[in-house]
Design a protein around this motif. Structure first.
Motif, short mmCIF file in Angstrom:
data_model
loop_
_atom_site.label_atom_id
_atom_site.label_comp_id
_atom_site.label_asym_id
_atom_site.label_seq_id
_atom_site.Cartn_x
_atom_site.Cartn_y
_atom_site.Cartn_z
N ASN A 170 0.83 -1.21 0.00
CA ASN A 170 0.00 0.00 0.00
C ASN A 170 0.87 1.26 0.00
O ASN A 170 0.52 2.27 -0.65
CB ASN A 170 -0.92 -0.01 1.22
N PHE A 171 1.97 1.21 0.71
CA PHE A 171 2.90 2.34 0.74
C PHE A 171 3.46 2.61 -0.66
O PHE A 171 3.52 3.76 -1.11
CB PHE A 171 4.04 2.03 1.73
N CYS A 172 3.85 1.55 -1.38
CA CYS A 172 4.40 1.71 -2.73
C CYS A 172 3.35 2.23 -3.70
O CYS A 172 3.65 3.08 -4.56
CB CYS A 172 4.95 0.37 -3.22
N ALA A 173 2.12 1.74 -3.58
CA ALA A 173 1.06 2.20 -4.47
C ALA A 173 0.83 3.70 -4.31
O ALA A 173 0.68 4.43 -5.31
CB ALA A 173 -0.23 1.44 -4.18
N ASP A 209 -1.67 -4.71 -10.20
CA ASP A 209 -3.12 -4.87 -10.34
C ASP A 209 -3.85 -3.76 -9.61
O ASP A 209 -4.87 -3.25 -10.09
CB ASP A 209 -3.55 -6.24 -9.81
N GLN A 210 -3.35 -3.37 -8.45
CA GLN A 210 -3.96 -2.25 -7.72
C GLN A 210 -3.78 -0.95 -8.48
O GLN A 210 -4.70 -0.12 -8.55
CB GLN A 210 -3.37 -2.14 -6.33
N LEU A 211 -2.60 -0.73 -9.06
CA LEU A 211 -2.37 0.51 -9.81
C LEU A 211 -3.26 0.59 -11.04
O LEU A 211 -3.72 1.67 -11.41
CB LEU A 211 -0.91 0.60 -10.22
N VAL A 212 -3.52 -0.55 -11.68
CA VAL A 212 -4.32 -0.56 -12.91
C VAL A 212 -5.80 -0.45 -12.60
O VAL A 212 -6.53 0.34 -13.23
CB VAL A 212 -4.03 -1.83 -13.73
N PRO A 218 -2.04 4.72 -16.31
CA PRO A 218 -1.67 4.15 -17.61
C PRO A 218 -0.26 3.59 -17.55
O PRO A 218 0.70 4.34 -17.30
CB PRO A 218 -1.77 5.36 -18.55
N ILE A 219 -0.11 2.30 -17.75
CA ILE A 219 1.19 1.64 -17.70
C ILE A 219 1.52 1.13 -19.10
O ILE A 219 0.73 0.43 -19.72
CB ILE A 219 1.18 0.47 -16.69
#
Length: 389
Positions: A170-173, A209-212, A218-219
């Motif tokens: 969660n920290f990285c996201a 998956d959380q970022l998308v 957009p990745i």
């Protein structure tokens, strides 16, 4: 259900033969839709359409000698059959090709996670997701995994460290989302994500998956580096199986490239930086501190974006190895440490470093602070000056 779809295909074909000529286009479109329903319902995917441009045609018609000459000019290896040389010259040698997963299978995975039926267990030396999602449905991500060493401080089931991985994810996201929208003001390109020592890819899958799905970032590219990504026609390692499952999940979302070494990644980036861009985020989620890779000036210039963000978590330090004959012994275990770094010229400068202590992350300057020396406020002020100078 399968018999019904087959019957639909047969009926459409027969009606197309019996009906008037003007009905043929509609019948053909309906047949295509029915076929798509059939293959996606069975977990297969429609074949990806490849768009060939003038450059692709030129590469396809080149002789082996001409291919090697171009590869030599780009600084790429020149050995191998002609097919491998064409892929290498097109920048597709490291691309992970995988079929699409059906929407139904994806929804079952999301449902299992939301309903708390995503029970992680230790299997074959890795902590893995459940092999089945119920009602005879196989989990398409059962080959993914993370560290299963009970002696590692990043082990999910280790007493006192159960929340380390989920909290770090969660920290990285949050860090990546904030950083990307800041960087995107300077350009319109999508995010390029690089992961070093990614193993069986469970952490990277969960984060991306959380970022998308939630952050809607957009990745464009994902670069995965691990020594275990070696291909053999007769044997597949656990990491290669995880790589295939990872590629299937994100097929059509972004391009995935895998590398065995950081050296091959640098060489590939130097040859195709104008085509694939540079990494905005470099992730080091490993048990061992790997700063020696990202502290390399050549790595920063070849792989990283000018405003690249570095994120790392580790539980063993290489820098603390003892000198002398025993210097090759294993790294020194420490409590979990997370770092946030930003590129500054040809290196990554540490902006934040925390240590997991008593179930929470504390700044490293507050951990094991001697009570009979300086006041902690002085340490905090000095750290703030160091971070934001």
């Amino acid at each position: 259900m399968v018999k019904l779809r087959r019957h639909l295909l047969f009926s459409l074909a027969v009606s197309g033969l019996r009906g008037p000529a003007r009905a043929l286009p509609c019948v053909g479109f309906a047949t295509l839709v029915a076929y798509r329903l059939l293959v996606t319902g069975r977990g297969f995917a429609m074949p990806r359409r490849t768009v060939s441009g003038p450059e692709d045609e030129q590469i396809r018609n080149l002789t082996a000698r001409a291919l090697r000459e171009r590869l030599r000019a780009l600084g790429l290896p020149r050995s191998g059959p002609r097919k491998a040389l064409r892929l290498r010259l097109a920048g597709a040698e490291h691309r992970v090709e995988a079929s699409f997963l059906s929407k139904r299978r994806r929804q079952r995975v999301w449902w299992a996670k939301e309903q708390l039926r995503w029970n992680m267990t230790n299997r074959d030396g890795y902590v893995r997701p459940p092999p089945s999602l119920g009602r005879g449905s196989q989990n398409p991500l059962c080959e993914l995994g993370e560290c299963g060493d009970a002696a590692c401080a990043l082990y999910r089931f280790r007493a006192g460290c159960e929340g380390v991985r989920s909290d770090f994810m969660n920290f990285c996201a949050k860090q990546i989302e904030d950083h990307f929208w800041q960087v995107q003001t300077h350009n319109d390109e999508g995010l390029v994500y690089c992961s070093l020592g990614c193993g069986c890819l469970y952490f990277d899958w969960e984060l991306l998956d959380q970022l998308v799905t939630r952050a809607r970032l957009p990745i464009d590219q994902v670069w995965l580096v691990d020594p275990a990504f070696w291909r053999n026609e007769t044997f597949s390692t656990a990491e290669l199986k995880a790589l295939r499952a990872f590629g299937q999940w994100f097929a059509g979302v972004f391009d995935v490239h895998s590398f065995r070494t950081a050296r091959s990644l640098k060489r590939w980036c130097r040859a195709f930086s104008g085509q694939f861009g540079l990494a905005h985020v470099v992730m080091e989620c490993d048990s061992v501190q790997t700063h020696t890779l990202t502290d390399d000036a050549d790595f920063c210039r070849s792989v990283l974006h000018d405003e690249a963000l570095g994120l790392q978590i580790f539980s063993q330090r290489l820098a603390n190895r003892r000198p002398g004959p025993g210097r090759r012994r294993g790294p020194v275990p420490v409590a979990p440490v997370r770092c946030v770094r930003r590129r500054k010229e040809d290196r990554l400068e540490t902006m934040q470093r925390d240590q997991w202590t008593s179930g929470a992350w504390l700044p490293d300057f507050l951990v094991n602070f001697p009570e009979d020396e300086e006041d902690p406020a002085d340490w905090i002020a000095e750290d703030l000056r160091r971070r934001y100078r």
